[in-house]
Design an enzyme around this catalytic site. Structure first.
Site, PDB file in Angstrom:
ATOM      1  N   ASP A  21      28.460  68.216 113.637  1.00  0.00           N
ATOM      2  CA  ASP A  21      29.340  67.915 112.516  1.00  0.00           C
ATOM      3  C   ASP A  21      29.607  69.235 111.817  1.00  0.00           C
ATOM      4  OD1 ASP A  21      30.506  67.178 110.141  1.00  0.00           O
ATOM      5  OD2 ASP A  21      28.833  65.946 109.428  1.00  0.00           O
ATOM      6  N   LYS A  84      36.428  75.767 106.492  1.00  0.00           N
ATOM      7  CA  LYS A  84      37.105  74.692 107.220  1.00  0.00           C
ATOM      8  C   LYS A  84      38.512  74.436 106.676  1.00  0.00           C
ATOM      9  CE  LYS A  84      36.107  69.945 108.746  1.00  0.00           C
ATOM     10  NZ  LYS A  84      35.086  68.881 108.634  1.00  0.00           N
ATOM     11  N   GLU A 184      35.867  62.323 112.751  1.00  0.00           N
ATOM     12  CA  GLU A 184      34.674  62.033 111.951  1.00  0.00           C
ATOM     13  C   GLU A 184      34.502  60.540 111.659  1.00  0.00           C
ATOM     14  OE1 GLU A 184      35.297  64.711 108.722  1.00  0.00           O
ATOM     15  OE2 GLU A 184      34.925  66.462 109.988  1.00  0.00           O
ATOM     16  N   ASP A 206      34.414  58.466 102.921  1.00  0.00           N
ATOM     17  CA  ASP A 206      33.664  59.706 103.127  1.00  0.00           C
ATOM     18  C   ASP A 206      33.818  60.620 101.908  1.00  0.00           C
ATOM     19  OD1 ASP A 206      32.690  62.182 103.885  1.00  0.00           O
ATOM     20  OD2 ASP A 206      33.679  62.213 105.836  1.00  0.00           O
TER      21      ASP A 206
END
Lengths: 625, 214
Positions: A21, A84, A184, A206
């Site tokens: 992840d 990211k 994800e 999330d």
């Protein structure tokens, strides 16, 4: 000092692939063991998660992970967070991020961001590869030095082609063999075994450190489709910390002068106090907001009740629900249509978040698994399937955005519709509009809008080598293929003559294959070296801590240790000091002496533990124990 | 029916042998038809559930996930076969796409060669446009606005009617080159028009719900 191994990994069954992840704030790896996915927990990273943080020192030394995050306090100007957010983006896309970015940033001719750190340029792909290397390296080491090159890496469901490609390139640069890129939310659903249910609609909520994503998935006979995604790229746990920090600053304003209030150190301390208080409030009805700065004589303490906290952060929670509403509207669903709700991200531990989500969807969300781990666990399941460990499950994901071509007048002609099950391909015919034309150029777009300028350009594709013939006679078939990773490849042939027209691609905001190859060839060695240098610095620091701790506790327990053990400890300390003081640090030697010292101090640790236990029990009757 | 070059058992799809699990080579430029790829009988009638079952069964044999550690050529073959299955399924499960494919394959006109819609249909189109125009400028709850709900159900009924007209002409399937397929194309043009109108209705309703908020 020695650690007592509580979680001894069984080396008999050697896992052969891992799931990673690669997060905005933290990254972690998991693998398959004894019939189930487990998070790999290197001892250097207590709970297994490694901060996605990079520190670049003046001399070019690169630190990654915990050590880099520790540097953020003393050297924020050279510490990179949230890389990211830069993956597969151009400068224009990341204006918000750049406000707090420590290094100057430029763009190359293909729109790839270049981070200028101390005279060296790093692309986001290279920086991410450093994080991946760190995660991968620690994971391999904690599994007894196993060489696990293959991995499944997760990305947000909304990641477009360029962002997925950038992630795959980062892994390649890290020397990882990417088995698959998966979404994800799909991974989270896998971790909860929701693929077992026959049919249903799943909401994956999330809430991470700095981002919020809501994804609605449908599952039908093992096929996952993304129905819609929404979110807020600047909403996460950090905002909750800041809300509490604000409360502390309000209180401090009564004690301190305006200059003192402006101290960045104080703000940082208040934020950390906020984070600690928030975490305590996840398990207790009240907690202290405690800010201490001994050097400036600041001491502030304030009790916060859970009711007070819930009210303070209610607007933040409401913002996540707004995104949920939008996602439902896009998928033309009502909250009652959702059959399962999955919680992902550490921030979903907050009771107020859980309550709000339960209330909104009218059902109890899944919180049985550690929300920080679910994505990595799901990735490990998929990795296990991909290396042939199981044929029970087949995951079929979809492409999140439509692919199209720019047509005359700036409109978009769709080639592959969003939500098409991947892999998928489509063939489009082209012809020439002038006599003896040997090339055709086109712009590939991704997005749902009608006009090319509103979609994202994946790059300019140039078709050459068409045999000369009158206008309109050439029939060039261009094949667009979105592979199982959700990444596009384009190939073509001229059909009337069978000539293979060649195609060259200039990606926008992405690296060309040649660029990746070149990086792999020359700068990878550098990156490896930088990485090793960083690791060595980390090992020296760790050795220092171990030596100090040993020297401190040795006098207290010396009498309980035999002479041989004492000699071993002294010898190991000497060897450690020698290795740490070497002009040129030797990584292998450092690792060896660290292990040596750890083994030598094992008996000491045992005696200490024993002492602690005795002390704790002293003066208590058996009945109290 | 072809046989598997590896194990000689008979094949239900040219993509893969379900007996020995060999992914079969394809001739470039000669893509198997969606019916062949999925191993279902050529014709207008398909059964949605059976189609899905076939897709999943074949996907379990060709999906790249099961060849992730194989050599590149095999991985590419799996990617191609899987993509072909997925697009075959998309074509066959959707009535419009299936009819469109059949008309083309049977030598019928494309939508640029035959642009007409059935004559009776045109009258209705004009009525629908009026309803939509009136609703656009009308307040929610007014008679003009409420007419949209009626229009919606009318569109759905009309769409079904078009497909039964198509079914009459495609079931049983006429031989290639036999029969005039222009009427089927005209029906398909009408379906496309209905779909566009339905999208407009949806847009109108969405604007109405979001309107007061934004």
């Amino acid at each position: 000092m020695g650690y007592i191994e509580l979680n001894v990994l069984n080396n008999e069954t050697s896992p052969q692939a891992m799931g990673i992840d690669l997060g905005t704030t933290n990254s972690l790896a998991a693998t398959w063991k004894d019939g189930r996915p487990v998070v790999i927990k290197p001892e250097q990273a207590g709970n297994g998660s490694i901060p996605s943080v990079i520190h670049v020192a003046e001399d070019g030394t690169v630190l990654v992970g915990r050590q880099a995050r520790d540097k953020a306090m003393v050297d924020p100007r050279h510490t990179i967070f949230s890389i990211k957010r830069f993956m597969g983006r151009g400068i224009a896309d990341v204006q918000e991020e750049l406000k707090s970015f420590p290094f100057p940033v430029t763009e190359d001719e293909n729109g790839v961001i270049q981070v200028q750190a101390h005279g060296k340029a790093y692309t986001p792909q290279e920086l991410s590869s450093l994080i991946l290397m760190r995660v991968h390296d620690l994971a391999c080491r904690s599994m007894g030095g196993a060489e696990i090159q293959r991995a499944v890496i997760t990305v947000p469901a909304y990641f477009d082609d360029t962002q997925r490609q950038a992630t795959r390139d980062a892994a390649r640069l890290a020397g990882i063999d990417v088995l698959r890129i998966i979404n994800e939310p799909t991974a989270a659903s896998l971790a909860y075994g929701l693929d077992q249910s026959a049919a249903g609609t799943i909401a994956v909520y999330d809430l991470g450190g700095g981002t919020f994503d809501i994804s609605l998935l449908s599952i039908e006979e093992g096929v996952f489709s993304v129905l819609s995604t929404n979110g807020d790229t600047h909403l996460g746990g950090d905002d909750f910390d800041r809300a509490l920090a604000g409360l502390a600053m309000e209180g401090l304003a009564e004690q301190l002068s305006p200059e003192e209030l402006n101290d960045p150190g104080l703000h940082q301390a208040a934020r950390l106090a906020g984070e600690k208080c928030k975490m305590e409030l996840s398990t207790r009805p009240e907690a202290d907001l405690h800010v201490v700065l001994p050097e400036s004589g600041v001491h502030f303490r304030r009790r916060v009740t859970i009711e007070e906290f819930d009210e303070l952060v209610a607007p933040l929670v409401e913002r996540t629900l707004d995104s949920c509403r939008q996602a439902l509207a896009d998928a033309e669903l009502e909250p009652s249509d959702i059959s399962e709700v999955v919680m992902v991200g550490g921030s979903t531990r907050m009771p107020c978040v859980q309550a709000a989500v339960e209330n909104f969807f009218g059902r109890l969300p899944h919180t049985e698994l550690n929300p920080d781990e679910v994505v990595a666990l799901g990735a490990a399941i998929q990795a296990h399937i991909l290396i042939g460990g199981s044929r029970d499950l087949l995951l079929m994901d979809v492409t999140p955005l439509s692919l199209g071509l720019e047509t005359v007048g700036g409109a978009v002609s769709k080639i592959i519709a969003r939500n098409s099950t991947i892999p998928c391909s489509a063939t489009e015919g082209f012809t020439t509009y002038a006599d003896n034309q040997t090339g055709i150029e086109f712009n590939i777009l991704q997005g749902e809008r009608e006009l090319a300028k509103d979609c994202r350009s994946l790059g300019q594709f140039k078709l050459t080598g068409i045999p000369p013939m009158p206008a309109g006679l050439a029939r060039v078939a261009v094949r667009f293929h979105v592979d199982a990773d959700g990444i596009l490849t384009v190939s073509s042939r001229e059909e009337s003559t069978g000539a293979k027209a060649s195609i060259s691609i200039t990606p926008k905001n992405g690296l060309t294959d040649e660029a990746v190859e070149k990086m792999l060839a020359d700068s990878l060695t550098n990156a490896r070296e930088d990485f090793e240098a960083g690791r060595n610095v980390g090992l020296v620091a760790e050795l220092g801590t171990m030596i100090r701790a040993t020297n401190k506790s040795l006098p207290d327990v010396e009498e309980h240790l035999d002479l041989e053990t004492l000699a071993d400890i002294r010898e190991a300390i000497e060897a450690s000091q020698a290795a740490s003081a070497a002009k040129v640090l030797d990584g292998k030697e450092l690792q060896r002496v660290r292990d040596l010292l750890e083994r030598a101090t094992m008996p000491l640790a045992a005696v200490l533990m024993d002492g602690v236990a005795k002390k704790a029990l002293a003066g208590k009757s058996l009945r109290d124990v | 029916m072809q046989t598997c070059p590896e194990c000689q058992s008979s094949l239900s799809t040219p993509l893969v042998c379900l007996d020995c699990h060999a992914l079969l080579p394809q001739t470039p430029g000669q893509t198997p038809s969606p019916f062949d790829a999925l191993g279902v009988e050529l014709g207008w009638r398909v059964e949605g559930k059976a189609l899905k079952k076939q897709l999943l069964k074949l996907s379990r044999a060709v999906h790249p996930d099961f060849f992730a550690t194989a050599d590149e050529a095999t991985r590419n073959r799996a990617e191609d076969a899987s993509a072909l299955l997925n697009s075959a399924f998309e074509t066959l499960k959707d009535d419009f796409k299936r009819a469109d494919w059949l008309v083309k394959v049977l030598g019928g006109p494309s939508d640029s060669e035959e642009r007409q819609m059935p004559r009776a249909f045109l009258m209705q189109v004009m009525e629908w446009n009026e309803v939509l125009d009136d609703a656009r400028s009308a307040a929610q709850g007014s008679a003009e606005w409420n007419a949209v709900a009626e229009l919606e159900s009318e569109l759905a009924t009309e769409r079904e009617a078009r497909f039964s007209a198509i079914a009459k002409q495609l079931d049983p399937l006429p031989a290639k080159g036999a029969g005039d397929l222009a009427p089927v194309r005209q029906e398909l043009n009408a379906v496309r028009y209905i779909d566009r109108t339905q999208a407009e209705v949806k847009q109108l309703k969405l604007q109405a719900t979001l309107g007061p908020k934004s």
